[in-house]
Design a protein around this motif. Sequence first.
Motif, PDB file in Angstrom:
ATOM      1  N   GLU A   1      -6.083  -6.820  -5.412  1.00 35.88           N
ATOM      2  CA  GLU A   1      -6.666  -5.758  -5.609  1.00 35.88           C
ATOM      3  C   GLU A   1      -7.836  -5.794  -4.421  1.00 35.88           C
TER       4      GLU A   1
ATOM      5  N   THR B   1     -11.614   0.197  -4.699  1.00 35.57           N
ATOM      6  CA  THR B   1     -10.579  -0.927  -5.065  1.00 35.57           C
ATOM      7  C   THR B   1      -9.120  -0.268  -4.803  1.00 35.57           C
ATOM      8  N   TRP B   2      -8.189  -0.962  -4.443  1.00 31.01           N
ATOM      9  CA  TRP B   2      -6.775  -0.526  -4.348  1.00 31.01           C
ATOM     10  C   TRP B   2      -6.117  -1.175  -5.568  1.00 31.01           C
ATOM     11  N   HIS B   3      -5.309  -0.331  -6.111  1.00 30.13           N
ATOM     12  CA  HIS B   3      -4.394  -0.976  -7.234  1.00 30.13           C
ATOM     13  C   HIS B   3      -2.879  -0.592  -6.923  1.00 30.13           C
TER      14      HIS B   3
ATOM     15  N   ARG C   1      -3.292   3.898  -6.167  1.00 31.01           N
ATOM     16  CA  ARG C   1      -4.326   4.615  -5.803  1.00 31.01           C
ATOM     17  C   ARG C   1      -5.609   3.916  -5.744  1.00 31.01           C
ATOM     18  N   LEU C   2      -6.579   4.325  -5.187  1.00 31.59           N
ATOM     19  CA  LEU C   2      -7.989   3.760  -5.028  1.00 31.59           C
ATOM     20  C   LEU C   2      -8.969   4.129  -5.956  1.00 31.59           C
TER      21      LEU C   2
ATOM     22  N   PHE D   1       0.741  -1.365  -0.038  1.00 36.18           N
ATOM     23  CA  PHE D   1      -0.114   0.004  -0.080  1.00 36.18           C
ATOM     24  C   PHE D   1       0.849   1.169   0.026  1.00 36.18           C
TER      25      PHE D   1
END
Length: 203
Positions: free
Chosen positions: A153, A175-177, A182-183, A45
């Motif tokens: 993800e 969703t976290w990429h 980025r969200l 993250f």
Amino acid sequence: MTCWPPRPAAGRPSAPCCWPAPGAPSCGSPAGEGLLAWPPGLLRFGLAPASLVLVRAERWSDALWAMEEALRCPAVGGALLAASPGRAAGEGRLDLTATRRLQLAAEAGGAFGLLLRPDAGLSGAESRAEPSAAATRWRVGSLPAGAAGGLDEPRWRLELLRAKGGAPGGPWSVTWHAATGRLQLEDAAPAPFREGLARGTAG
């Protein structure tokens, strides 16, 4: 989750982050009572282990003091304090005075503060009614992984319970990429919220 955002001109994305952990490990309690950091997981993250300062506090009051001092330090970019379920239910609960001290420390140092508390079964209205000097209060829940991204993800459900100068909102699915850091917002949301996610500063 409650937040104390930094001053608008105090963005320091490369500054270290401080994580005070209440309940120091001992022979009878090797893990302590609080939520402990796992640096390899945080790396996904965007938080490198070298930028993470872990503080092991024997008592909740010590962890609270460390949180306040970290927020006040101009060299710190952010600080996080996680409360145990027992404290969320009443033991050592943060009152208005304590949260006001954290808010003033964040304003003085310019750091971003997060306080994580387990959802104690309170409704949105009850959570909003709890006295707090935090700038925002959020409810965060996990969502099933998407078909394309899987476990790489993670997805969450965000609900804004309280905001100074604003109205509650949500829930929104995000969703976290990890590749882009980025969200991604999956649902419709107000423009300021979308812009904050794009800058990585929402909440």
